[in-house]
Design a protein around this motif. Structure first.
Motif, PDB file in Angstrom:
ATOM      1  N   GLY A 123      23.221  32.384  35.908  1.00  0.00           N
ATOM      2  CA  GLY A 123      23.280  33.738  35.360  1.00  0.00           C
ATOM      3  C   GLY A 123      24.559  34.494  35.636  1.00  0.00           C
ATOM      4  N   ALA A 124      25.628  33.804  36.022  1.00  0.00           N
ATOM      5  CA  ALA A 124      26.908  34.474  36.292  1.00  0.00           C
ATOM      6  C   ALA A 124      27.488  35.031  34.997  1.00  0.00           C
ATOM      7  CB  ALA A 124      27.889  33.496  36.923  1.00  0.00           C
ATOM      8  N   LYS A 125      28.114  36.200  35.110  1.00  0.00           N
ATOM      9  CA  LYS A 125      28.767  36.803  33.951  1.00  0.00           C
ATOM     10  C   LYS A 125      30.276  36.593  34.010  1.00  0.00           C
ATOM     11  CE  LYS A 125      29.052  41.150  31.415  1.00  0.00           C
ATOM     12  NZ  LYS A 125      28.638  42.553  31.360  1.00  0.00           N
ATOM     13  N   PHE A 126      30.860  36.810  35.195  1.00  0.00           N
ATOM     14  CA  PHE A 126      32.295  36.616  35.388  1.00  0.00           C
ATOM     15  C   PHE A 126      32.526  35.680  36.566  1.00  0.00           C
ATOM     16  CE2 PHE A 126      32.326  40.736  33.234  1.00  0.00           C
ATOM     17  CZ  PHE A 126      33.298  40.517  32.277  1.00  0.00           C
ATOM     18  N   VAL A 127      33.469  34.751  36.398  1.00  0.00           N
ATOM     19  CA  VAL A 127      33.854  33.849  37.485  1.00  0.00           C
ATOM     20  C   VAL A 127      35.375  33.887  37.622  1.00  0.00           C
ATOM     21  CG1 VAL A 127      31.855  32.340  37.215  1.00  0.00           C
ATOM     22  CG2 VAL A 127      33.964  31.792  35.995  1.00  0.00           C
ATOM     23  N   LEU A 128      35.844  33.476  38.782  1.00  0.00           N
ATOM     24  CA  LEU A 128      37.275  33.415  39.053  1.00  0.00           C
ATOM     25  C   LEU A 128      37.650  31.948  39.218  1.00  0.00           C
ATOM     26  CD1 LEU A 128      39.850  35.143  39.683  1.00  0.00           C
ATOM     27  CD2 LEU A 128      39.248  34.883  42.088  1.00  0.00           C
ATOM     28  N   GLY A 145      52.873  25.209  37.700  1.00  0.00           N
ATOM     29  CA  GLY A 145      51.973  24.147  38.112  1.00  0.00           C
ATOM     30  C   GLY A 145      51.241  23.507  36.942  1.00  0.00           C
ATOM     31  N   VAL A 146      50.852  22.271  37.135  1.00  0.00           N
ATOM     32  CA  VAL A 146      50.148  21.515  36.102  1.00  0.00           C
ATOM     33  C   VAL A 146      48.821  22.175  35.773  1.00  0.00           C
ATOM     34  CG1 VAL A 146      49.048  19.300  35.601  1.00  0.00           C
ATOM     35  CG2 VAL A 146      51.268  19.350  36.717  1.00  0.00           C
ATOM     36  N   LEU A 147      48.036  22.533  36.782  1.00  0.00           N
ATOM     37  CA  LEU A 147      46.730  23.144  36.528  1.00  0.00           C
ATOM     38  C   LEU A 147      46.879  24.540  35.929  1.00  0.00           C
ATOM     39  CD1 LEU A 147      44.687  21.967  39.616  1.00  0.00           C
ATOM     40  CD2 LEU A 147      44.743  21.002  37.319  1.00  0.00           C
ATOM     41  N   LYS A 148      47.906  25.261  36.345  1.00  0.00           N
ATOM     42  CA  LYS A 148      48.139  26.593  35.780  1.00  0.00           C
ATOM     43  C   LYS A 148      48.362  26.492  34.272  1.00  0.00           C
ATOM     44  CE  LYS A 148      51.228  30.499  35.790  1.00  0.00           C
ATOM     45  NZ  LYS A 148      52.564  30.931  36.021  1.00  0.00           N
ATOM     46  N   ARG A 149      49.055  25.447  33.843  1.00  0.00           N
ATOM     47  CA  ARG A 149      49.307  25.237  32.412  1.00  0.00           C
ATOM     48  C   ARG A 149      48.084  24.691  31.687  1.00  0.00           C
ATOM     49  NH1 ARG A 149      53.855  22.284  34.094  1.00  0.00           N
ATOM     50  NH2 ARG A 149      52.858  20.428  33.260  1.00  0.00           N
ATOM     51  N   HIS A 150      47.353  23.770  32.320  1.00  0.00           N
ATOM     52  CA  HIS A 150      46.296  23.056  31.617  1.00  0.00           C
ATOM     53  C   HIS A 150      44.944  23.758  31.573  1.00  0.00           C
ATOM     54  CE1 HIS A 150      49.141  19.704  31.838  1.00  0.00           C
ATOM     55  NE2 HIS A 150      48.532  19.305  30.748  1.00  0.00           N
ATOM     56  N   VAL A 151      44.584  24.492  32.614  1.00  0.00           N
ATOM     57  CA  VAL A 151      43.258  25.122  32.641  1.00  0.00           C
ATOM     58  C   VAL A 151      43.046  26.061  31.451  1.00  0.00           C
ATOM     59  CG1 VAL A 151      41.747  26.690  33.939  1.00  0.00           C
ATOM     60  CG2 VAL A 151      42.818  24.752  35.083  1.00  0.00           C
ATOM     61  N   VAL A 164      32.276  29.469  27.781  1.00  0.00           N
ATOM     62  CA  VAL A 164      33.324  30.491  27.912  1.00  0.00           C
ATOM     63  C   VAL A 164      33.365  31.430  26.706  1.00  0.00           C
ATOM     64  CG1 VAL A 164      35.806  30.860  28.186  1.00  0.00           C
ATOM     65  CG2 VAL A 164      34.719  28.907  29.284  1.00  0.00           C
ATOM     66  N   VAL A 165      33.241  32.745  26.996  1.00  0.00           N
ATOM     67  CA  VAL A 165      33.432  33.772  25.961  1.00  0.00           C
ATOM     68  C   VAL A 165      34.908  34.116  25.864  1.00  0.00           C
ATOM     69  CG1 VAL A 165      32.998  36.179  25.342  1.00  0.00           C
ATOM     70  CG2 VAL A 165      31.161  34.794  26.255  1.00  0.00           C
ATOM     71  N   GLY A 166      35.542  34.280  27.020  1.00  0.00           N
ATOM     72  CA  GLY A 166      36.949  34.650  27.049  1.00  0.00           C
ATOM     73  C   GLY A 166      37.506  34.513  28.451  1.00  0.00           C
ATOM     74  N   PHE A 167      38.820  34.601  28.541  1.00  0.00           N
ATOM     75  CA  PHE A 167      39.463  34.520  29.849  1.00  0.00           C
ATOM     76  C   PHE A 167      40.779  35.263  29.798  1.00  0.00           C
ATOM     77  CE2 PHE A 167      40.844  30.834  27.470  1.00  0.00           C
ATOM     78  CZ  PHE A 167      42.198  30.761  27.719  1.00  0.00           C
ATOM     79  N   GLU A 168      41.243  35.617  30.993  1.00  0.00           N
ATOM     80  CA  GLU A 168      42.467  36.411  31.114  1.00  0.00           C
ATOM     81  C   GLU A 168      43.053  36.173  32.497  1.00  0.00           C
ATOM     82  OE1 GLU A 168      45.094  39.167  29.534  1.00  0.00           O
ATOM     83  OE2 GLU A 168      43.197  38.784  28.540  1.00  0.00           O
ATOM     84  N   GLN A 169      44.348  36.293  32.615  1.00  0.00           N
ATOM     85  CA  GLN A 169      45.002  36.171  33.926  1.00  0.00           C
ATOM     86  C   GLN A 169      44.422  37.221  34.872  1.00  0.00           C
ATOM     87  OE1 GLN A 169      49.343  35.890  34.017  1.00  0.00           O
ATOM     88  NE2 GLN A 169      49.321  37.441  35.630  1.00  0.00           N
ATOM     89  N   ALA A 170      44.197  36.824  36.100  1.00  0.00           N
ATOM     90  CA  ALA A 170      43.593  37.709  37.088  1.00  0.00           C
ATOM     91  C   ALA A 170      44.583  38.764  37.585  1.00  0.00           C
ATOM     92  CB  ALA A 170      43.079  36.894  38.270  1.00  0.00           C
ATOM     93  N   HIS A 171      44.037  39.820  38.167  1.00  0.00           N
ATOM     94  CA  HIS A 171      44.826  40.869  38.806  1.00  0.00           C
ATOM     95  C   HIS A 171      45.499  40.280  40.047  1.00  0.00           C
ATOM     96  CE1 HIS A 171      45.432  44.410  41.434  1.00  0.00           C
ATOM     97  NE2 HIS A 171      45.702  45.018  40.290  1.00  0.00           N
ATOM     98  N   GLY A 175      44.738  36.892  42.793  1.00  0.00           N
ATOM     99  CA  GLY A 175      45.548  35.688  42.615  1.00  0.00           C
ATOM    100  C   GLY A 175      46.604  35.800  41.538  1.00  0.00           C
ATOM    101  N   GLY A 176      46.557  36.856  40.740  1.00  0.00           N
ATOM    102  CA  GLY A 176      47.590  37.080  39.718  1.00  0.00           C
ATOM    103  C   GLY A 176      47.795  35.897  38.795  1.00  0.00           C
ATOM    104  N   GLU A 177      49.028  35.424  38.722  1.00  0.00           N
ATOM    105  CA  GLU A 177      49.385  34.322  37.826  1.00  0.00           C
ATOM    106  C   GLU A 177      48.690  33.015  38.185  1.00  0.00           C
ATOM    107  OE1 GLU A 177      53.600  33.766  37.743  1.00  0.00           O
ATOM    108  OE2 GLU A 177      53.997  35.881  37.402  1.00  0.00           O
ATOM    109  N   GLY A 178      48.183  32.920  39.392  1.00  0.00           N
ATOM    110  CA  GLY A 178      47.566  31.676  39.835  1.00  0.00           C
ATOM    111  C   GLY A 178      46.056  31.656  39.715  1.00  0.00           C
TER     112      GLY A 178
END
Length: 191
Positions: A123-128, A145-151, A164-171, A175-178
């Motif tokens: 039942g999670a709505k948002f994950v990191l 990084g490879v995972l930063k590009r591929h995920v 997945v409904v959507g995703f966005e870079q974290a604050h 972790g910001g860009e990572g």
């Protein structure tokens, strides 16, 4: 009143052929379009081949369209600004998180898929999803990084769309860009 179509020059006919090769018919299987006209003709169905040459299409009994067994989910979209702000401030909880640091691509892919399935089931709505930023070179330029590009690419694949409904870079605080905030779909009632 009949209107006469002007005769096309060879150059215009060639140009029109290029344009029509890039157009795909509605509700038909996508034809592989090659640059050479000959390879297109050999791969085309008889009706499409006839249209290519301006001839009448042969009469073929049409098959009814197969019914879709499962609904195809749309591609993920970015989170809206309000959602991202609420996540960054902590007013919207992050229900689960996964750290993919130090994993190979195949390990990370399998872990991410399993994690998203379990998070959705719970039942999670948002994950990191923490990918890491990549290595820093000796000249202090960031090496992505490879995972930063591929995920982000993986999250758009059909196998992930049911989660997945959507995703966005974290604050920066998460972790910001990572890292990525990922919004999950509600579990389907069908199973």
């Amino acid at each position: 009143m009949s209107t006469r179509r002007p005769k096309l020059t060879e150059e215009e006919r060639t140009l029109w052929g290029r344009v029509t090769r890039s157009v795909l018919p509605l509700r038909q299987k996508r034809m592989r379009v090659d640059l050479e006209m000959g390879s297109l003709e050999s791969k085309a169905k008889p009706a499409a081949r006839a249209r290519l040459h301006g001839k009448a299409a042969p009469k073929v009994a049409s098959k009814p369209a197969p019914k879709a067994e499962s609904r195809v989910e749309p591609k993920p979209a970015p989170l809206d600004r309000r959602q991202k702000r609420r996540l960054a401030r902590g007013t919207e909880p992050i229900d689960a998180r996964i750290d993919l640091h130090g994993r190979t691509q195949s390990e990370a892919h399998a872990l991410l898929l399993t994690f998203l399935h379990a998070a959705q089931r719970d039942g999670a709505k948002f994950v990191l999803v923490i990918t890491g930023k990549g290595l820093r070179g000796d000249d202090h330029r960031s090496v992505c990084g490879v995972l930063k590009r591929h995920v982000p690419l993986w999250l758009q694949l059909p196998e992930f769309r049911s989660y997945v409904v959507g995703f966005e870079q974290a604050h920066i605080g998460h972790g910001g860009e990572g890292a990525l905030y990922v919004r999950l779909r509600r579990p389907s009632k069908h199973g």
